[in-house]
Design an enzyme around this catalytic site. Structure first.
Site, PDB file in Angstrom:
ATOM      1  CD1 TRP A  63    -120.866 -23.564 -34.268  1.00 28.85           C
ATOM      2  CD2 TRP A  63    -120.962 -23.647 -36.490  1.00 28.85           C
ATOM      3  NE1 TRP A  63    -119.588 -23.557 -34.741  1.00 28.85           N
ATOM      4  CE2 TRP A  63    -119.615 -23.612 -36.094  1.00 28.85           C
ATOM      5  CE3 TRP A  63    -121.271 -23.716 -37.846  1.00 28.85           C
ATOM      6  CZ2 TRP A  63    -118.567 -23.631 -37.012  1.00 28.85           C
ATOM      7  CZ3 TRP A  63    -120.217 -23.732 -38.763  1.00 28.85           C
ATOM      8  CH2 TRP A  63    -118.892 -23.685 -38.337  1.00 28.85           C
ATOM      9  CE  LYS A  99    -124.843 -26.327 -32.131  1.00 20.64           C
ATOM     10  NZ  LYS A  99    -124.923 -27.653 -31.633  1.00 20.64           N
ATOM     11  CD  GLU A 148    -103.331 -34.464 -30.572  1.00 14.04           C
ATOM     12  OE1 GLU A 148    -102.925 -33.469 -31.195  1.00 14.04           O
ATOM     13  OE2 GLU A 148    -104.041 -34.381 -29.554  1.00 14.04           O
ATOM     14  CB  THR A 170    -101.588 -31.781 -26.385  1.00  9.15           C
ATOM     15  OG1 THR A 170    -102.042 -32.192 -25.103  1.00  9.15           O
ATOM     16  CG2 THR A 170    -101.780 -32.916 -27.372  1.00  9.15           C
TER      17      THR A 170
HETATM   18  P1  ADP Z   1    -103.085 -27.752 -28.192  1.00  8.60           P
HETATM   19  O1  ADP Z   1    -104.167 -28.725 -28.616  1.00  8.60           O
HETATM   20  O2  ADP Z   1    -102.664 -27.988 -26.802  1.00  8.60           O
HETATM   21  O3  ADP Z   1    -103.410 -26.301 -28.493  1.00  8.60           O
HETATM   22  P2  ADP Z   1    -101.658 -28.111 -30.641  1.00  8.60           P
HETATM   23  O4  ADP Z   1    -100.605 -27.112 -30.920  1.00  8.60           O
HETATM   24  O5  ADP Z   1    -101.450 -29.480 -31.061  1.00  8.60           O
HETATM   25  O6  ADP Z   1    -101.858 -28.095 -29.091  1.00  8.60           O
HETATM   26  O7  ADP Z   1    -103.004 -27.546 -31.239  1.00  8.60           O
HETATM   27  C1  ADP Z   1    -103.600 -28.012 -32.403  1.00  8.60           C
HETATM   28  C2  ADP Z   1    -104.817 -27.173 -32.667  1.00  8.60           C
HETATM   29  O8  ADP Z   1    -104.443 -25.840 -32.996  1.00  8.60           O
HETATM   30  C3  ADP Z   1    -105.649 -27.631 -33.830  1.00  8.60           C
HETATM   31  O9  ADP Z   1    -106.510 -28.672 -33.463  1.00  8.60           O
HETATM   32  C4  ADP Z   1    -106.396 -26.363 -34.186  1.00  8.60           C
HETATM   33  O10 ADP Z   1    -107.510 -26.159 -33.346  1.00  8.60           O
HETATM   34  C5  ADP Z   1    -105.389 -25.293 -33.901  1.00  8.60           C
HETATM   35  N1  ADP Z   1    -104.720 -24.916 -35.149  1.00  8.60           N
HETATM   36  C6  ADP Z   1    -103.526 -25.307 -35.596  1.00  8.60           C
HETATM   37  N2  ADP Z   1    -103.238 -24.730 -36.775  1.00  8.60           N
HETATM   38  C7  ADP Z   1    -104.287 -23.947 -37.087  1.00  8.60           C
HETATM   39  C8  ADP Z   1    -104.607 -23.100 -38.189  1.00  8.60           C
HETATM   40  N3  ADP Z   1    -103.790 -22.912 -39.190  1.00  8.60           N
HETATM   41  N4  ADP Z   1    -105.801 -22.481 -38.172  1.00  8.60           N
HETATM   42  C9  ADP Z   1    -106.667 -22.644 -37.159  1.00  8.60           C
HETATM   43  N5  ADP Z   1    -106.429 -23.423 -36.093  1.00  8.60           N
HETATM   44  C10 ADP Z   1    -105.247 -24.067 -36.054  1.00  8.60           C
END
Ligand code: ADP
Length: 551
Positions: A441, A436, A327, A181
């Site tokens: 929220w 919050k 993931e 990640t």
């Molecule tokens: P990191 O967790 O290090 O940023 P990732 O690229 O795996 O790496 O991130 C996944 C996260 O990115 C998701 O859990 C979400 O919060 C955000 N995300 C991915 N795609 C979208 C989307 N289309 N809209 C909003 N958030 C998104």
């Protein structure tokens, strides 16, 4: 029990064989560091990947060994995507935008044995080198310069192969790829993707209601190949024989648009920030690029503002929205309006298209709140949890990192979402970005979306800042477009139409730039740190001043 079907394993070697046999003449185009375009075919790719597998086995690779890549988006990286797993290894893509210290942490944690590195990235390798334990470093000579003797020259390694590779007897559950990640919300964690997960994920990308990838497509992955498998495109493209167009290091909007025009690209993929740059360029140089009508931009990684979807539509470019995470291999939802929505009015359709979408087949999702599973009513927020054949069941080499999985085995995404009765997910926040206020929220994503609809706003992030009475209040951090202005009062009025008074940020600060993470997302943790001493009531003092010049 009666026998059913053949126990045929779902492995990447099938995709490799298929691409070589069925699409040998199909082109793979790569922009090189010197801007020249290199053209290969799937036949070249097939031979290249197999020769690399042979070479790695000669170097001593054994089943399950991790081979890291420190590479740009190009044909040779695609070769590594398949050549390493074809030898029984695991291709571990390293994020070349991380700090050298983080890279060596990841390399050590993953236990990588070998590294494949572009010669143009050797300076980065040199910076991380001291902390790493690679046994051999294979250099891809993109520039044609001779490779130093201490390294393995990739070209020479390939030349020594004699096309006698026999694939190992791979189990579909074996690891084939690995990605950490990007660490937006914590220490990077490794995900090991099985052959089976990658194959099934590739098949899902072919569905008409997902990316609908087909042989006629020309795919431009702008998303780096180290970011969550470049969203599955390099695995799915050879499966269907779609042409691939790689941008190399040239990721500025004009270079990307030139490439898209020249190569007749049908689908490009990248984070919202990249696509905002594309929208700016097509607006600035109206008519300069003759893009293919119906060009799709696959956008994920962060929420694209609805205003961006509208802007691109005006130029015949269709933004298609997906949500996923490292993931989840990474795709979990895809947004397509349902057929019955076609007759809705334009505003309603845009609202649908800005949602994250509905789950892909075989992805189960649910929202979980304090009281358990939340209803699919489009109103009640809950943490989004996932289950499915391409959802990670643990982090690599981290037996103690089980808190991300629920007791009944679902993956806890850390995203707060609502799900409507048709199954459309709308991400409202990452749990760490939640604001919050007095126990209520406030969705930062909704506020950002609305702010970015203002013609003068280039980018906006809304973060929580401490408030003595309400615990937290929203602060809007805004970047204005060049040559135009907007006042805090104007922005507040814009929001007043759509939000309750208590949801509207107390203060608006105007900055030159919002920091982005290594994968191009707004770096809210950094903004929170920067503005942590700013009182949420400091509005009049800070409203129209540029904090960057005050630093
Ligand atoms: P990191 O967790 O290090 O940023 P990732 O690229 O795996 O790496 O991130 C996944 C996260 O990115 C998701 O859990 C979400 O919060 C955000 N995300 C991915 N795609 C979208 C989307 N289309 N809209 C909003 N958030 C998104």
């Amino acid at each position: 029990m009666n026998a059913t079907m053949m126990p045929y394993p779902l492995t990447l070697t099938h995709i490799l064989e298929r691409s070589g046999k069925l699409f040998p003449k199909t082109a793979i185009v790569s922009r090189m560091p010197d801007r020249s375009l290199q053209r290969h075919t799937y036949d070249d790719f097939y031979r290249h990947a197999r020769a690399l597998a042979e070479g790695l086995i000669r170097l001593g690779l054994v089943r399950g060994d991790r081979v890291a890549t420190l590479m740009l988006n190009h044909y040779f990286h695609l070769g590594a995507y398949f050549g390493i797993p074809a030898a029984g290894g695991v291709v571990h893509t390293l994020n070349l935008r991380l700090a050298p210290m983080d890279l060596s942490f990841i390399e050590n944690h993953a236990g990588d044995r070998f590294l494949t590195v572009d010669d143009v990235l050797l300076p980065l390798y040199e910076k991380m080198r001291a902390g790493t334990k690679f046994e051999r470093v294979i250099v891809v000579p993109l520039t044609g310069q001779p490779v130093a003797k201490e390294f393995v020259d990739c070209e020479a390694l390939l030349r020594e192969s004699v096309n006698d590779l026999t694939y190992p007897d791979l189990d579909e559950r074996e690891g084939a790829a690995m990605c950490y990640t990007s660490g937006t919300t914590g220490v990077p964690k490794g995900v090991l993707y099985s052959h089976r997960a990658l194959v099934l994920h590739s098949l899902a990308m072919l569905f008409a209601d997902c990316a609908a990838l087909a042989e006629r497509d020309v795919i431009l992955p702008v998303v780096p190949m180290f970011h969550a498998n470049a969203w599955g495109l390099p695995f799915a493209a050879p499966l269907v024989g779609a042409r691939l167009v790689f941008p190399g290091p040239h990721l500025d909007p004009e270079s990307l648009l030139d490439l898209a025009e020249q190569e007749r690209v049908t689908i490009a993929a990248g984070v919202p920030t990249v696509m905002m740059g594309i929208a700016d360029a097509v607006e600035k140089y109206a008519g300069r690029w003759k893009l293919l009508p119906g060009l799709r931009l696959m956008v994920g990684g962060a929420a694209p503002p609805e205003a961006l979807i509208r802007r691109l539509d005006k130029h015949g470019i269709r933004l298609v929205h997906a949500w996923g995470m490292t993931e989840a291999t990474p795709l979990a939802t895809w947004c397509n309006p349902m057929p019955q929505m076609e007759c809705w009015d334009a505003d309603a359709k845009y609202e649908v298209r800005s949602r994250q979408g509905r789950p892909l087949p075989f992805v189960d999702l649910r929202g979980v709140g304090a009281e358990g599973e939340v209803p699919w009513d489009g109103k009640t927020p809950g943490e989004l949890q996932l289950r499915g054949p391409w959802i990670a069941s643990s982090y690599f080499n981290s037996p103690d990192e089980q808190s991300k999985w629920s007791d009944d085995g679902w993956f806890r995404t850390g995203d707060v979402a609502t799900i409507d009765p048709d199954g459309y997910v709308r991400i409202r926040d990452r749990s760490k970005d939640i604001i919050k206020s007095g126990g209520e929220w406030i969705s930062s994503v909704d506020l950002e979306n609305a702010l970015m609809a203002h013609p003068a706003v280039a980018e906006a992030a809304v973060i929580a800042v401490f408030h003595p009475k309400w615990q937290e209040r929203p602060l809007a951090v805004v970047v204005l477009r060049e040559g135009v202005t907007a006042t805090a009062q104007e922005l507040r009025e814009l929001l007043a139409d759509r939000f309750a008074r208590w949801q509207i940020p107390n203060a608006f600060v105007f900055v030159q730039e919002i920091p982005h993470t290594s994968t191009g997302k707004m770096f809210k943790a950094q903004l929170r740190e920067r503005f942590k001493d700013l009182s949420a009531d400091a509005e009049s003092h800070f409203a129209c001043r540029c904090l960057d010049t005050m630093a």
